[in-house]
Design an enzyme around this catalytic site. Structure first.
Site, mmCIF file in Angstrom:
data_model
loop_
_atom_site.group_PDB
_atom_site.id
_atom_site.type_symbol
_atom_site.label_atom_id
_atom_site.label_comp_id
_atom_site.label_asym_id
_atom_site.label_seq_id
_atom_site.Cartn_x
_atom_site.Cartn_y
_atom_site.Cartn_z
ATOM 1 N N GLY A 28 2.044 79.950 -59.311
ATOM 2 C CA GLY A 28 3.062 79.340 -60.159
ATOM 3 C C GLY A 28 3.047 77.823 -60.068
ATOM 4 O O GLY A 28 2.511 77.240 -59.117
ATOM 5 N N ASN A 29 3.619 77.194 -61.071
ATOM 6 C CA ASN A 29 3.675 75.727 -61.102
ATOM 7 C C ASN A 29 4.716 75.284 -62.127
ATOM 8 O O ASN A 29 5.021 76.007 -63.070
ATOM 9 C CB ASN A 29 2.295 75.113 -61.402
ATOM 10 C CG ASN A 29 1.403 76.055 -62.173
ATOM 11 O OD1 ASN A 29 1.610 76.243 -63.361
ATOM 12 N ND2 ASN A 29 0.454 76.696 -61.496
ATOM 13 N N THR A 44 -1.085 71.546 -55.846
ATOM 14 C CA THR A 44 -1.900 72.747 -55.693
ATOM 15 C C THR A 44 -1.810 73.250 -54.253
ATOM 16 O O THR A 44 -1.624 72.468 -53.310
ATOM 17 C CB THR A 44 -3.371 72.452 -56.089
ATOM 18 O OG1 THR A 44 -4.081 73.690 -56.134
ATOM 19 C CG2 THR A 44 -4.063 71.506 -55.122
ATOM 20 N N GLY A 45 -1.904 74.552 -54.086
ATOM 21 C CA GLY A 45 -2.056 75.131 -52.757
ATOM 22 C C GLY A 45 -0.834 75.109 -51.866
ATOM 23 O O GLY A 45 -0.956 75.277 -50.653
ATOM 24 N N GLU A 75 -3.414 74.299 -62.606
ATOM 25 C CA GLU A 75 -3.113 74.644 -64.004
ATOM 26 C C GLU A 75 -2.659 73.415 -64.791
ATOM 27 O O GLU A 75 -1.935 73.542 -65.775
ATOM 28 C CB GLU A 75 -2.018 75.717 -64.067
ATOM 29 C CG GLU A 75 -2.319 76.989 -63.317
ATOM 30 C CD GLU A 75 -3.344 77.867 -64.000
ATOM 31 O OE1 GLU A 75 -4.171 77.350 -64.771
ATOM 32 O OE2 GLU A 75 -3.318 79.077 -63.744
ATOM 33 N N HIS A 94 5.417 77.879 -65.106
ATOM 34 C CA HIS A 94 4.474 79.000 -65.124
ATOM 35 C C HIS A 94 4.741 79.885 -63.920
ATOM 36 O O HIS A 94 4.805 79.396 -62.793
ATOM 37 C CB HIS A 94 3.037 78.465 -65.097
ATOM 38 C CG HIS A 94 2.017 79.521 -64.803
ATOM 39 N ND1 HIS A 94 1.919 80.676 -65.543
ATOM 40 C CD2 HIS A 94 1.064 79.611 -63.848
ATOM 41 C CE1 HIS A 94 0.936 81.422 -65.054
ATOM 42 N NE2 HIS A 94 0.412 80.800 -64.018
ATOM 43 N N HIS A 96 4.431 84.287 -62.272
ATOM 44 C CA HIS A 96 3.666 85.543 -62.308
ATOM 45 C C HIS A 96 4.605 86.752 -62.176
ATOM 46 O O HIS A 96 4.484 87.525 -61.218
ATOM 47 C CB HIS A 96 2.654 85.576 -61.160
ATOM 48 C CG HIS A 96 1.514 84.629 -61.279
ATOM 49 N ND1 HIS A 96 0.487 84.575 -60.361
ATOM 50 C CD2 HIS A 96 1.221 83.681 -62.215
ATOM 51 C CE1 HIS A 96 -0.375 83.633 -60.713
ATOM 52 N NE2 HIS A 96 0.048 83.071 -61.838
ATOM 53 N N HIS A 157 -1.978 87.555 -66.776
ATOM 54 C CA HIS A 157 -1.791 86.420 -65.892
ATOM 55 C C HIS A 157 -0.319 86.128 -65.544
ATOM 56 O O HIS A 157 0.027 86.105 -64.369
ATOM 57 C CB HIS A 157 -2.455 85.196 -66.548
ATOM 58 C CG HIS A 157 -2.421 83.974 -65.711
ATOM 59 N ND1 HIS A 157 -3.102 82.822 -66.028
ATOM 60 C CD2 HIS A 157 -1.766 83.691 -64.567
ATOM 61 C CE1 HIS A 157 -2.881 81.914 -65.110
ATOM 62 N NE2 HIS A 157 -2.072 82.408 -64.219
HETATM 63 ZN ZN LIG Z 1 -1.043 81.484 -62.737
#
Ligand SMILES: [Zn+2]
Length: 212
Positions: A28-29, A44-45, A75, A94, A96, A157
């Protein structure tokens, strides 16, 4: 709103996404347009349940880091595309959510025209055809879809939701996943019947009139 307040809000909603099971670990982001050439984005990460405000990164419209340590979300292309095509929506989220992802695997399911509250709150659930995660192609796959609505399911996704605030973008994730759970149960029983055409049209008109 002060940038620190925006950062704290992003962190709070990332924790909520994790608590609700709408993403796992580093998935997610979230991005927020702060102003011209300044976009706040999750790094990230980093596990979203343990994200800290100081870990958020500021990038420009080309995705280059302006402030912060580390690298922006993988992303980033998806966020830049959504923010560019929807200047009326400064927040992009975003996630999941499991039921949304499960339903996106099957093209013959009825997602629209069944539940009145979905039409009134989301309009139409759009499934964006598959594009590889963490790719430029995923950003390009949004063209033609993200202009039409604020609540998208990305095939195989997750979800992509847009809002005027972090809260609005989060609320759409909740709405999409709840709708997906109801539709999943309905499909276990058979093929859910559609609302009559005139009723679906009337609900769509109500949604268009009330859309922020
Ligand atoms: Zn994703």
């Amino acid at each position: 709103m002060r940038e620190l307040d925006v950062k704290e809000q992003v962190v709070a909603y990332c924790q909520l996404l994790h608590q609700k099971g709408y993403l796992a670990a580093t998935d997610g982001n979230v991005s927020v347009r702060l102003g011209p050439g300044r976009i706040l984005i999750t790094p990230t990460g980093v596990h979203k349940g343990f994200l800290r405000p100081e870990e958020l990164i500021v990038i420009d419209d080309g995705g280059r880091v302006v402030e912060g340590r580390g690298a922006p979300s993988g992303e980033v292309a998806m966020h830049l595309t959504a923010l560019r095509l929807r200047p009326d929506r400064p927040v992009v989220m975003h996630a999941h959510p499991p039921t949304c992802i499960a339903l996106s695997l099957f093209k013959n399911l009825r997602l629209n025209g069944v539940l009145p509250e979905v039409i009134l709150s989301v309009g139409r659930i759009t499934v964006v055809p598959y594009a590889r995660p963490i790719s430029q192609a995923l950003g390009e796959s949004l063209v033609g879809f993200v202009e039409k609505g604020d609540a998208l399911i990305l095939e195989r996704h997750g979800t992509l939701t847009l809002g005027r605030s972090v809260h609005d973008a989060y609320a759409l994730v909740e709405r999409l996943e709840h709708a997906a759970q109801v539709l999943h149960r309905a499909h276990l029983l058979g093929r859910p019947p559609l609302l009559p055409d005139h009723e679906a049209r009337a609900l769509e008109e109500m949604y268009e009139r009330s859309r922020p």
